[in-house]
Design a protein around this motif. Sequence first.
Motif, mmCIF file in Angstrom:
data_model
loop_
_atom_site.group_PDB
_atom_site.id
_atom_site.type_symbol
_atom_site.label_atom_id
_atom_site.label_comp_id
_atom_site.label_asym_id
_atom_site.label_seq_id
_atom_site.Cartn_x
_atom_site.Cartn_y
_atom_site.Cartn_z
ATOM 1 N N LYS A 2 0.886 -1.150 0.000
ATOM 2 C CA LYS A 2 0.000 0.000 0.000
ATOM 3 C C LYS A 2 0.933 1.210 0.000
ATOM 4 O O LYS A 2 1.900 1.263 0.771
ATOM 5 N N LEU A 3 0.683 2.131 -0.879
ATOM 6 C CA LEU A 3 1.635 3.205 -1.133
ATOM 7 C C LEU A 3 1.494 4.300 -0.074
ATOM 8 O O LEU A 3 1.024 5.412 -0.330
ATOM 9 N N ILE A 4 1.948 3.942 1.130
ATOM 10 C CA ILE A 4 1.816 4.817 2.293
ATOM 11 C C ILE A 4 2.644 6.083 2.130
ATOM 12 O O ILE A 4 2.173 7.195 2.420
ATOM 13 N N SER A 5 3.881 5.935 1.670
ATOM 14 C CA SER A 5 4.763 7.099 1.526
ATOM 15 C C SER A 5 4.150 8.128 0.587
ATOM 16 O O SER A 5 4.082 9.322 0.901
ATOM 17 N N GLU A 6 3.697 7.659 -0.557
ATOM 18 C CA GLU A 6 3.105 8.552 -1.551
ATOM 19 C C GLU A 6 1.843 9.223 -1.010
ATOM 20 O O GLU A 6 1.651 10.436 -1.145
ATOM 21 N N GLY A 7 0.984 8.429 -0.378
ATOM 22 C CA GLY A 7 -0.262 8.977 0.149
ATOM 23 C C GLY A 7 -0.036 10.000 1.247
ATOM 24 O O GLY A 7 -0.703 11.042 1.301
ATOM 25 N N THR A 8 0.924 9.722 2.130
ATOM 26 C CA THR A 8 1.241 10.644 3.220
ATOM 27 C C THR A 8 1.796 11.949 2.676
ATOM 28 O O THR A 8 1.374 13.046 3.077
ATOM 29 N N ALA A 9 2.754 11.846 1.769
ATOM 30 C CA ALA A 9 3.356 13.046 1.178
ATOM 31 C C ALA A 9 2.310 13.892 0.458
ATOM 32 O O ALA A 9 2.293 15.126 0.573
ATOM 33 N N ASP A 10 1.430 13.253 -0.279
ATOM 34 C CA ASP A 10 0.395 13.986 -1.021
ATOM 35 C C ASP A 10 -0.521 14.770 -0.087
ATOM 36 O O ASP A 10 -0.903 15.910 -0.380
ATOM 37 N N GLN A 11 -0.890 14.166 1.045
ATOM 38 C CA GLN A 11 -1.773 14.853 1.982
ATOM 39 C C GLN A 11 -1.074 16.049 2.632
ATOM 40 O O GLN A 11 -1.678 17.111 2.827
ATOM 41 N N ILE A 12 0.206 15.904 2.960
ATOM 42 C CA ILE A 12 0.948 17.018 3.558
ATOM 43 C C ILE A 12 1.084 18.160 2.556
ATOM 44 O O ILE A 12 0.909 19.340 2.902
ATOM 45 N N LYS A 13 1.375 17.835 1.310
ATOM 46 C CA LYS A 13 1.476 18.868 0.272
ATOM 47 C C LYS A 13 0.132 19.578 0.097
ATOM 48 O O LYS A 13 0.086 20.790 -0.140
ATOM 49 N N ALA A 14 -0.962 18.840 0.195
ATOM 50 C CA ALA A 14 -2.286 19.439 0.074
ATOM 51 C C ALA A 14 -2.544 20.417 1.213
ATOM 52 O O ALA A 14 -3.163 21.471 1.020
ATOM 53 N N ILE A 15 -2.070 20.072 2.400
ATOM 54 C CA ILE A 15 -2.219 20.971 3.546
ATOM 55 C C ILE A 15 -1.447 22.268 3.303
ATOM 56 O O ILE A 15 -1.972 23.370 3.481
ATOM 57 N N LYS A 16 -0.228 22.146 2.861
ATOM 58 C CA LYS A 16 0.592 23.331 2.593
ATOM 59 C C LYS A 16 0.005 24.146 1.448
ATOM 60 O O LYS A 16 0.047 25.388 1.474
ATOM 61 N N GLY A 17 -0.558 23.477 0.473
ATOM 62 C CA GLY A 17 -1.106 24.169 -0.684
ATOM 63 C C GLY A 17 -2.550 24.606 -0.514
ATOM 64 O O GLY A 17 -3.173 25.088 -1.468
ATOM 65 N N ALA A 18 -3.088 24.426 0.678
ATOM 66 C CA ALA A 18 -4.454 24.847 1.005
ATOM 67 C C ALA A 18 -5.505 24.137 0.155
ATOM 68 O O ALA A 18 -6.586 24.678 -0.100
ATOM 69 N N THR A 19 -5.203 22.918 -0.274
ATOM 70 C CA THR A 19 -6.197 22.127 -1.017
ATOM 71 C C THR A 19 -6.658 20.917 -0.210
ATOM 72 O O THR A 19 -7.367 20.059 -0.726
ATOM 73 N N PHE A 20 -6.260 20.865 1.039
ATOM 74 C CA PHE A 20 -6.584 19.752 1.927
ATOM 75 C C PHE A 20 -8.076 19.699 2.219
ATOM 76 O O PHE A 20 -8.727 20.726 2.408
ATOM 77 N N LYS A 21 -8.609 18.493 2.251
ATOM 78 C CA LYS A 21 -9.987 18.281 2.644
ATOM 79 C C LYS A 21 -10.031 17.160 3.666
ATOM 80 O O LYS A 21 -9.447 16.098 3.464
ATOM 81 N N GLY A 22 -10.715 17.402 4.760
ATOM 82 C CA GLY A 22 -10.863 16.359 5.760
ATOM 83 C C GLY A 22 -11.802 15.271 5.269
ATOM 84 O O GLY A 22 -12.408 15.372 4.203
#
Length: 349
Positions: free
Chosen positions: A283-303
Amino acid sequence: MKAIRALALAAAAALALSGCAGGTAAAPAAECGTADAFCIGLVTDSGKVDDKSFNQSAWEGVQAAVKAIPGSQSKYVETTDTKDYAANIKQFTDKKYNVVVTVGFLMTEATQAAAKANPNVKFIGIDQFQDTAKVGEIANLAGLTFPEDQAGYAAGVLAAKLSKTKVLGQVLGMQIAPVEKFAKGFEAGAKSVASDIKVITVYHPAGDNAFTDPAWGAAEAQKQLDQKADVIFGAGGKTGNGALGQVAKASGAGESIFCIGVDTDQWNTVPEAQKCLVTSAMKLISEGTADQIKAIKGATFKGGNVTGKAGLAEYHAFDSKVPADVKDAVSKVVADLKSGALQTGVKLG
């Protein structure tokens, strides 16, 4: 004595936080909680951050995000006792970290409580499905889950096609939802190839060492080898790694006996298993985790609930040993699972 013990625990917690830096920027880092800072904290599930599996994959995702976000910084806290989940998370929220990543299904309740208490902090709960009917909407928490049953299913198809004895084994961590999805997917995939194939499955007893018990994993793998299992799936952090290592020691390892890893491409993280390691159910945990952090920084994060990706790792040295028709069949299964043309049929509960 209670006061002394409390002071000792506080000192130990501070040491754990201050001594686990990683992925910081070259320039002096801004203080967490200030406008110029972007701080990411990770709390492991029970076990070490270098477990060569689940925790490590999440931490590598954090580090990848740090490299992509200038000026960001990251630290981790390792959990040794499940009773410490809330306290370990609090180390980061008290310091006003921007992001807290918590690793593992067992941390669901503690993460949700912390997210509700700290609405200005963004949380990423790996393997933590949000049941909104029970807990409501938590806008600052993303529950990152994965289709483990799909990766397990594809691994089971491969295992069944490689097996000569028609006996497969699974040595697993604690029986929690993500592990169970791997296991049931593996069995479903195997039985789709041969309905009469036998799958021996064992879960580690519940406890703080369920994912950190390589000796138990090795002993259980040997029991399965003694029952003629010729492909064994090790899925459970260091516990599963112990199983992989034991299979690698078996007579015929890599020729007539194989092992399959989990979570990440364990060819790179468990070299002692390379003799038998034909692939890993990832399961691509590294990729998924990094993507969510980038979304937070880029203000595109959704809970809410977010689904990551899963699949099989490369065959590496076994590429020439796995028959072409088997590789083609497994590739089709992976593609059909991804497209939705094939369903695993796995249901929990």
